[in-house]
Design a protein around this motif. Structure first.
Motif, PDB file in Angstrom:
ATOM      1  N   HIS A 205       0.862  -1.187   0.000  1.00  0.00           N
ATOM      2  CA  HIS A 205       0.000   0.000   0.000  1.00  0.00           C
ATOM      3  C   HIS A 205       0.899   1.238   0.000  1.00  0.00           C
ATOM      4  O   HIS A 205       1.865   1.301   0.756  1.00  0.00           O
ATOM      5  CB  HIS A 205      -0.907  -0.017   1.230  1.00  0.00           C
ATOM      6  CG  HIS A 205      -2.070   0.925   1.102  1.00  0.00           C
ATOM      7  ND1 HIS A 205      -1.927   2.288   1.196  1.00  0.00           N
ATOM      8  CD2 HIS A 205      -3.383   0.694   0.862  1.00  0.00           C
ATOM      9  CE1 HIS A 205      -3.109   2.856   1.034  1.00  0.00           C
ATOM     10  NE2 HIS A 205      -4.011   1.910   0.821  1.00  0.00           N
ATOM     11  N   TYR A 206       0.549   2.205  -0.825  1.00  0.00           N
ATOM     12  CA  TYR A 206       1.436   3.382  -0.965  1.00  0.00           C
ATOM     13  C   TYR A 206       1.606   4.145   0.348  1.00  0.00           C
ATOM     14  O   TYR A 206       2.626   4.775   0.585  1.00  0.00           O
ATOM     15  CB  TYR A 206       0.880   4.331  -2.053  1.00  0.00           C
ATOM     16  CG  TYR A 206      -0.262   5.210  -1.574  1.00  0.00           C
ATOM     17  CD1 TYR A 206      -1.564   4.724  -1.504  1.00  0.00           C
ATOM     18  CD2 TYR A 206      -0.032   6.522  -1.144  1.00  0.00           C
ATOM     19  CE1 TYR A 206      -2.597   5.514  -1.043  1.00  0.00           C
ATOM     20  CE2 TYR A 206      -1.066   7.313  -0.676  1.00  0.00           C
ATOM     21  CZ  TYR A 206      -2.344   6.807  -0.627  1.00  0.00           C
ATOM     22  OH  TYR A 206      -3.369   7.584  -0.146  1.00  0.00           O
ATOM     23  N   ASN A 278       3.673  -0.120  -6.562  1.00  0.00           N
ATOM     24  CA  ASN A 278       3.171   0.265  -5.236  1.00  0.00           C
ATOM     25  C   ASN A 278       4.323   0.516  -4.259  1.00  0.00           C
ATOM     26  O   ASN A 278       4.245   1.388  -3.408  1.00  0.00           O
ATOM     27  CB  ASN A 278       2.278  -0.831  -4.665  1.00  0.00           C
ATOM     28  CG  ASN A 278       1.123  -1.182  -5.580  1.00  0.00           C
ATOM     29  OD1 ASN A 278       1.260  -1.130  -6.794  1.00  0.00           O
ATOM     30  ND2 ASN A 278      -0.008  -1.518  -5.008  1.00  0.00           N
ATOM     31  N   GLN A 310       3.053   3.695 -14.708  1.00  0.00           N
ATOM     32  CA  GLN A 310       2.330   4.415 -13.653  1.00  0.00           C
ATOM     33  C   GLN A 310       0.887   3.928 -13.563  1.00  0.00           C
ATOM     34  O   GLN A 310       0.081   4.190 -14.440  1.00  0.00           O
ATOM     35  CB  GLN A 310       2.376   5.925 -13.940  1.00  0.00           C
ATOM     36  CG  GLN A 310       1.699   6.715 -12.851  1.00  0.00           C
ATOM     37  CD  GLN A 310       2.120   8.178 -12.850  1.00  0.00           C
ATOM     38  OE1 GLN A 310       3.276   8.512 -13.102  1.00  0.00           O
ATOM     39  NE2 GLN A 310       1.184   9.062 -12.554  1.00  0.00           N
ATOM     40  N   GLY A 311       0.585   3.218 -12.499  1.00  0.00           N
ATOM     41  CA  GLY A 311      -0.783   2.745 -12.272  1.00  0.00           C
ATOM     42  C   GLY A 311      -1.452   3.574 -11.194  1.00  0.00           C
ATOM     43  O   GLY A 311      -1.102   4.738 -10.995  1.00  0.00           O
ATOM     44  N   ARG A 312      -2.365   2.934 -10.455  1.00  0.00           N
ATOM     45  CA  ARG A 312      -3.189   3.646  -9.470  1.00  0.00           C
ATOM     46  C   ARG A 312      -2.370   4.322  -8.367  1.00  0.00           C
ATOM     47  O   ARG A 312      -2.582   5.487  -8.045  1.00  0.00           O
ATOM     48  CB  ARG A 312      -4.175   2.649  -8.854  1.00  0.00           C
ATOM     49  CG  ARG A 312      -5.395   3.265  -8.235  1.00  0.00           C
ATOM     50  CD  ARG A 312      -6.211   2.196  -7.520  1.00  0.00           C
ATOM     51  NE  ARG A 312      -5.625   1.884  -6.235  1.00  0.00           N
ATOM     52  CZ  ARG A 312      -6.063   2.370  -5.079  1.00  0.00           C
ATOM     53  NH1 ARG A 312      -7.092   3.186  -5.064  1.00  0.00           N
ATOM     54  NH2 ARG A 312      -5.496   2.053  -3.937  1.00  0.00           N
ATOM     55  N   GLU A 313      -1.406   3.589  -7.791  1.00  0.00           N
ATOM     56  CA  GLU A 313      -0.718   4.103  -6.602  1.00  0.00           C
ATOM     57  C   GLU A 313       0.256   5.236  -6.949  1.00  0.00           C
ATOM     58  O   GLU A 313       0.318   6.227  -6.228  1.00  0.00           O
ATOM     59  CB  GLU A 313       0.016   2.976  -5.866  1.00  0.00           C
ATOM     60  CG  GLU A 313      -0.865   1.786  -5.550  1.00  0.00           C
ATOM     61  CD  GLU A 313      -1.449   1.768  -4.143  1.00  0.00           C
ATOM     62  OE1 GLU A 313      -0.690   1.955  -3.190  1.00  0.00           O
ATOM     63  OE2 GLU A 313      -2.671   1.545  -4.010  1.00  0.00           O
ATOM     64  N   THR A 315      -0.105   7.157  -9.457  1.00  0.00           N
ATOM     65  CA  THR A 315      -0.958   8.286  -9.827  1.00  0.00           C
ATOM     66  C   THR A 315      -1.412   9.015  -8.565  1.00  0.00           C
ATOM     67  O   THR A 315      -1.474  10.246  -8.516  1.00  0.00           O
ATOM     68  CB  THR A 315      -2.179   7.785 -10.637  1.00  0.00           C
ATOM     69  OG1 THR A 315      -1.674   7.053 -11.752  1.00  0.00           O
ATOM     70  CG2 THR A 315      -3.067   8.920 -11.109  1.00  0.00           C
ATOM     71  N   LEU A 316      -1.710   8.222  -7.519  1.00  0.00           N
ATOM     72  CA  LEU A 316      -2.155   8.819  -6.255  1.00  0.00           C
ATOM     73  C   LEU A 316      -1.084   9.722  -5.644  1.00  0.00           C
ATOM     74  O   LEU A 316      -1.365  10.868  -5.284  1.00  0.00           O
ATOM     75  CB  LEU A 316      -2.469   7.698  -5.258  1.00  0.00           C
ATOM     76  CG  LEU A 316      -3.928   7.289  -5.149  1.00  0.00           C
ATOM     77  CD1 LEU A 316      -4.044   5.964  -4.399  1.00  0.00           C
ATOM     78  CD2 LEU A 316      -4.705   8.369  -4.421  1.00  0.00           C
TER      79      LEU A 316
END
Ligand SMILES: C[S@@+](CC[C@H](N)C(=O)[O-])C[C@H]1O[C@@H](n2cnc3c(N)ncnc32)[C@H](O)[C@@H]1O
Length: 326
Positions: A205-206, A278, A310-313, A315-316
């Motif tokens: 988890h980031y 991540n 670059q995925g979800r984390e 990007t967050l």
């Protein structure tokens, strides 16, 4: 032509036998897969964990758990690990008749970010910020209530009798350094070498870089066991951590830049390619937690230059950097 008949019949016989053997193997594989799976009624279980993670804990409790220690679920929320763990225990032939401790800990105070995990469920809209949601946990784990002990309270204050071994420690509540230190100080002393497993649900988890720092600092005492999609890493406890190291409080300042870099490199070697993004995001988040926005931006640029998808984390964390005004 006639003399070829015995040859054809032998070949035919071999093919039939092979077919039967392959069919039996396929059926055995299917049965094995089914045995490790959560019964279909639990696929709908409300929780923040993946089907693979639930399958893993259920399979572990049914097949590998010895019963020499307790199972402790830290940050159980609505019980998406508690329930499969309990179902696994019921199937474990080694435990027949023995009372096993399955302890579920949570603050049970609703936070608005939790609503996203309730969309389209019968719970949607039931709670608002600060509400006590213990009743939801009780309702979900009702089929296994006889196996579960609930500990409602702040894990910063909860303690555990260190003479009571913990065989399986699920951690989904290391959300700060303070909570990390509490878990290490209060629960790690009950781990037993070559018996206990530690399950970090937030390993990729980031938001939780401290997990990488602390598990790297303790790397000689744990052996990496396996990654479980979508986010868990399981460690075997190999050797007792000296008590002084468990009692010492940790923070970012206890880790030099070199040690922190090594910690993330170590974590990157443990997880599959699809989870590495991540870990990079957690590394950038470490700088953000430290309010070192320059280092965070430099790290993001380094990661982008290295061509890390670059995925979800990512990007967050990149969004956090974009939104920050110096
Ligand atoms: C990501 S959720 C856990 C999800 C859960 N493991 C599941 O199976 O779906 C994190 C949990 O940690 C709990 N938590 C956060 N801070 C806590 C604290 N100080 N003491 C106890 N629980 C805490 C939250 O209430 C929340 O239920």
């Amino acid at each position: 032509m006639l003399h070829l008949f015995p040859l054809f019949s032998i070949v035919g016989l071999i093919l039939v036998v092979l077919g039967i053997a392959l069919g039996a193997r396929r059926r055995r594989r299917k049965r094995k897969a089914a045995a490790g799976r959560i019964p279909s009624e639990f696929e709908e279980l409300v929780g923040m964990t993946s089907r693979q993670e639930r399958d893993f804990v259920r399979h572990y409790a049914a097949h590998d758990f010895t019963g020499e220690g307790a199972i402790v679920d830290l940050g159980c929320w609505m019980g998406s690990f508690t329930l499969p763990l309990a179902f696994g225990l019921r199937k474990n032939p080694r435990l027949s008749g023995r009372k096993i401790g399955l302890h579920a800990y949570d603050l049970f105070r609703w936070q608005d970010w939790m609503n996203q995990s309730l969309a389209k469920t019968r719970w949607a809209g039931r709670y608002k910020e600060g509400d006590d949601f213990r009743d939801a946990f009780v309702e979900q784990v009702a089929p296994v209530a006889d196996l579960v002990t609930i500990h409602a309270g702040d894990l910063n204050k909860e303690t555990w009798d260190h003479t009571e071994p913990i065989e399986y420690l699920v951690i989904d509540a290391m959300k700060s350094w303070e909570l990390t230190n509490s878990v290490v100080r209060n629960f790690f002393p009950a781990l037993r070498p070559r018996l206990s497993l530690v399950h970090h649900q937030d390993f990729v988890h980031y938001y939780t870089p401290w997990i990488h720092l602390i598990m790297h600092r303790f790397r000689n005492y744990f052996e990496p066991l396996t990654y479980v999609p979508e986010g868990s890493f399981i460690f075997t406890y190999r050797e007792a951590i000296p008590r002084a190291l468990l009692e010492k409080p940790y923070g970012f300042d206890d880790f030099s830049a070199e040690e922190a870099a090594d910690a993330f490199e170590y974590s990157l070697t443990l997880v599959p390619a699809e989870a590495r993004e991540n870990v990079y995001a957690a590394r950038i988040m470490m700088h953000i937690h430290r309010q070192d926005w320059t280092a965070a931006r430099a790290d993001l640029e380094r990661v982008q230059a290295a061509g890390i998808p670059q995925g979800r984390e990512l990007t967050l964390v990149s969004g956090l950097l974009d939104n920050h005004k110096e």
